[in-house]
Design a protein around this motif. Sequence first.
Motif: not given
Length: 220
Positions: A200-210, A213-220
């Motif tokens: 359920c969490f995977d269905s709502v989280l962005p791929t970088n969270r799953i 790869d939670n790299n802030h430099s890729s944020y918009p």
Amino acid sequence: MSSNIDIDNASAAGQRDNTPSEGLTFGIELEFVALVPKKIAAKHENVPNYVRNLLSKARVARPCDNPKCKKKEHKFFLPVQGNIQGIYSYDLWNVDDYDHSISTSGSMELISRVQKFEGSSLCPKGQTYPCDNTRVLEWTWREEIKAFTDVLGRAFNKDGYRALVNGRTGFHVHIGQGPKGLPLPVVRGLTGTMLALERCFDSVLPTNRISGDNNHSSYP
């Protein structure tokens, strides 16, 4: 073996126990994208700085229960760190920015101070009531979070100002027990919930969270 694990997870997931909640603490992180007029952004060098300045200068009304007070409410500053970037004190709220390369917008994160789950806490800035300077202002977490979101809501509800969320922004809650570790029953319940509801969490989280790869430099 897997059958026993599933049963244990199911019994632990989301279940309350008798662990005292008085010592439990938590903090929130609210990610959003802010848009302001170009001349306003230029005045503050970038949009996140505008938000820091906005929050540090804002004053909010709080009720006063002093029977001798004729005003019945007073205005106080928010417990926010202000214009300092990159040096965080979890005794105060902070604004962290991911990207302000575009002159009129900025991606940022509003980070709360450590909150008490139960009861109230003294204002970390030591603000006192004008009608009785021996009384230090106290906040509950509900009052404090609402005060911050109300200030942002009013500021970004004007022509040329917008606060937005998108698929890369999120709202995070971090829980703890002050400087101590969480009680074992709480950890067991959280782990059980995460495992039982992983898909359920995977269905709502962005791929970088799953993927992790939670790299802030890729944020918009």
